[in-house]
Each structure stands twice: as structure tokens, then as C-alpha cells.
Design a protein around this motif. Structure first.
Motif, short mmCIF file in Angstrom:
data_model
loop_
_atom_site.label_atom_id
_atom_site.label_comp_id
_atom_site.label_asym_id
_atom_site.label_seq_id
_atom_site.Cartn_x
_atom_site.Cartn_y
_atom_site.Cartn_z
N MET A 208 0.82 -1.21 0.00
CA MET A 208 0.00 0.00 0.00
C MET A 208 0.85 1.26 0.00
O MET A 208 0.44 2.30 -0.53
N GLU A 209 2.04 1.17 0.56
CA GLU A 209 2.93 2.33 0.57
C GLU A 209 3.41 2.70 -0.83
O GLU A 209 3.91 3.81 -1.04
N ARG A 210 3.25 1.80 -1.79
CA ARG A 210 3.72 2.05 -3.16
C ARG A 210 2.59 2.49 -4.10
O ARG A 210 2.80 2.61 -5.29
N ILE A 211 1.39 2.71 -3.57
CA ILE A 211 0.28 3.16 -4.41
C ILE A 211 0.56 4.55 -4.98
O ILE A 211 0.96 5.46 -4.24
N ASN A 216 -6.07 11.87 -13.13
CA ASN A 216 -7.50 11.73 -12.85
C ASN A 216 -7.80 10.70 -11.77
O ASN A 216 -8.90 10.15 -11.69
N ASN A 217 -6.81 10.45 -10.92
CA ASN A 217 -6.99 9.65 -9.71
C ASN A 217 -7.20 8.16 -9.95
O ASN A 217 -7.91 7.49 -9.18
N VAL A 218 -6.62 7.62 -11.01
CA VAL A 218 -6.55 6.17 -11.15
C VAL A 218 -5.43 5.69 -10.22
O VAL A 218 -4.28 6.14 -10.34
N ALA A 219 -5.75 4.82 -9.29
CA ALA A 219 -4.74 4.28 -8.38
C ALA A 219 -4.03 3.10 -9.04
O ALA A 219 -4.67 2.30 -9.73
N TYR A 220 -2.72 3.02 -8.86
CA TYR A 220 -2.00 1.90 -9.45
C TYR A 220 -0.73 1.58 -8.65
O TYR A 220 -0.19 2.43 -7.94
N VAL A 221 -0.32 0.32 -8.79
CA VAL A 221 0.96 -0.12 -8.25
C VAL A 221 1.66 -0.92 -9.35
O VAL A 221 1.03 -1.77 -9.99
N TYR A 222 2.93 -0.64 -9.56
CA TYR A 222 3.73 -1.42 -10.51
C TYR A 222 4.79 -2.16 -9.71
O TYR A 222 5.68 -1.55 -9.11
#
Length: 317
Positions: A208-211, A216-222
Motif C-alpha cells: 500500500m505504501e507504493r500506491i 484523474n486519480n486512477v490508483a496503481y501499483v507497478y
């Protein structure tokens, strides 16, 4: 789903003495719950039939099956019925030998992409494949043992988000009530699904710390291969298992999880408001209107997908 289609599926099942049940690779609770539940229903109602469950194993959802998958000799397929569950695309089916079966039958609740089997029982209005199979049994007055009911109920719970997703309908609750009449231990289902050890909690917090967020507020993590290695779990556990840590964030209506794997980049797309399936399909994937997936080849492709998701949100603001 109309009763006639259910009856046609039952006729095919009645015709074959050997039945081999498949589902998608990297099985989730719905895939395994459907597989075990249907297998038990067939054995409950047709004791003389030989029923095999095939595919890759699952540590996370192994409690549903409580045994290893069956080993089936190649020679059985040409005279058998192969049933494919919870799968919208042929390349996702675990154990490719279903193609060698004398007859094939599919039960699925994903959006229809292409014809795969001889008979297709496909209806995306169901919240889960397990719910579709339970309704098949309910409509045709088939016997359902507590073991079958427990497996199917588990599949419904996992794919409905504990009955929270908007795919849940009055029929979902009717089917769940039908299963609950079999008096299995629901508490055991929920304990197995949601118990966590401390290391799992720490892993989720580090994820969650890498979100990150798009304009336009699309949440993502790679997650790179090194990130996955540090977490000490499989890429699939990161990809499918972590995606909904981004759900329920205020102001976020689309979120996506990118996870590097040896075969490419696993992408899990989710939304509480918009049709993200069309974007998954654009990149060779599929699934549901608000929950889909795809596998990409490069990080550049992943970032292109992210731009498309950001544009989708902008169009709907």
C-alpha cells in the motif's frame, strides 16, 4: 439462464461415464469452488460415473478441495466429456487436453468472447460461476451434498466480495439460501478465506505504501520482479491478491495492479463505476465490466493501458 439450456447441459452429463472437469489457471476461490462443487454434484446424482478434477494446484484456496488434483491418463480424453468452468478464453484453461475430449461443455459467468465448447452455458449476469452451477442444480432439482454446497458457497462469497459487489442480485441470495439449507459450517469458510498471519499484514502494508495516482486519480501499483521477490510470494498472489487493497479509497473509481512475471506483466483492472473491460479486451484480456485482467509484454504497454484508464475516468467526470 433459461431452464432449457440447463436441461441440455444435464443431458450431456448423463451421456458420459467419464467426466473431466477443468477451470482456469491460477485458480481463485470461484474456480476451485465451482470445480469441486460441480464434481460433487455429479457424483451425488450419478454414483456410477468417474469424475476427475484437473489443473494446477492452489496453496491459497487448497482448503476448498482438501486434496491434490487428479492425474488423468491421455487415453481417457477421446471417450470422455471435458467440462470447462469459469473461463472466458481457451488459452487460460488449465490442462490443455480438454481439446482432445469427445465432447466439451462450458459453464461460465464472464462476458462472452468466443465459442469454446460444444455446448456453452454462459451468462454474465451471475456474480460467480459457482452461483451459476448452484442455480443449475436448483433449477433441475439435483441433489446437493453439504460438501458440494460448501464449495459452491465459498465460490460465491469470493467472487461477490462477501455479497458487496454490484453483480449481486436477489437471485444471488436465493441461490445462497438454497446452499445454506445443506447446513455446512459457514464459520469455517470465512476463517479459511480471511485469516491472516502477521507477515501477510506487513506485506500488504508495504504494498500500500507504493500506491500511486494518475492525474484523474486512477490508483496503481507497478511491482517489478525484484519487488515480488522481496515480498516472498508468487506473482499471482501479488497481482490478484493485492489489487483490492486499492479499493474503497476516497475519490478513486478505477484502480489497476501491474505485476512483473516471467511470462510478462500481469494486469488486474478494477472499478466501482466504469466499464474497464473494454480496455482489458483492447490489450488481449477480458473478464467482467468492472473486474478484468490481461497479460502484457512490456512496461511500456502497461503505461499505455494506464493512460487509457486515466482517459476513461476523464471522459466520465
Amino acid at each position: 439462464m433459461d431452464k432449457k439450456t440447463f436441461e441440455d447441459a444435464l443431458k450431456i452429463i448423463e451421456e458420459y461415464e467419464t467426466i473431466i472437469i477443468h477451470r482456469h489457471m491460477n485458480p481463485d476461490g470461484d474456480a476451485l469452488g465451482s470445480q469441486v462443487g460441480l464434481g460433487e454434484i455429479i457424483k451425488d446424482n450419478f454414483p456410477g460415473k468417474k469424475v476427475y478434477l484437473v489443473g494446477d494446484e492452489s496453496d491459497r484456496y487448497g482448503f476448498i478441495c482438501q486434496r491434490a488434483m487428479d492425474s488423468v491418463d491421455d487415453s481417457l480424453f477421446p471417450s470422455s466429456l471435458s467440462i470447462v468452468l469459469d473461463t472466458s478464453s481457451p488459452q487460460l484453461i488449465s490442462d490443455d487436453r480438454w481439446r482432445n475430449a469427445k465432447c466439451t461443455l462450458r459453464f461460465d459467468h464472464h462476458l462472452f468472447i468466443e465459442k469454446i465448447c460444444s455446448l456453452e452455458v454462459v451468462d454474465s449476469s451471475y456474480e460467480s460461476c459457482a452461483g451459476l452451477i448452484a442455480d443449475f442444480a436448483r433449477n433441475l432439482s439435483l441433489g446437493v451434498s453439504p460438501k458440494a454446497a460448501k464449495a459452491l458457497y465459498t465460490g460465491i462469497v469470493t467472487d461477490s466480495g462477501r455479497f458487496l459487489y454490484d453483480s449481486v442480485s436477489s437471485r444471488t441470495h436465493l441461490v445462497a439460501a438454497f446452499l445454506l439449507e445443506r447446513e455446512f459450517d459457514r464459520n469455517e469458510v470465512y476463517r479459511n478465506l480471511y485469516v491472516e498471519d502477521l507477515e501477510s499484514v506487513k506485506r500488504r502494508l508495504s504494498f500500500m505504501e507504493r500506491i500511486k495516482f494518475t492525474y484523474n486519480n486512477v490508483a496503481y501499483v507497478y511491482s517489478t520482479k525484484d519487488d515480488v521477490k522481496k515480498m516472498g510470494v508468487s506473482p499471482f498472489s501479488v497481482s490478484r491478491g493485492m489489487v483490492n487493497t486499492m479499493a474503497n479509497l476516497r475519490g478513486v473509481h478505477v484502480w489497476v495492479n501491474f505485476t512483473e512475471d516471467q511470462d510478462g506483466i500481469l494486469c488486474e483492472l478494477r472499478s466501482d463505476s466504469y466499464d474497464i473491460n473494454k480496455i482489458a479486451v483492447k490489450y488481449g484480456g477480458g473478464g467482467h465490466l468492472k473486474a478484468s485482467g490481461a497479460t502484457l509484454k512490456t512496461k511500456e504497454e502497461a503505461m499505455d493501458m494506464l493512460k487509457d484508464l486515466d482517459a476513461l475516468v476523464e471522459e466520465n467526470i
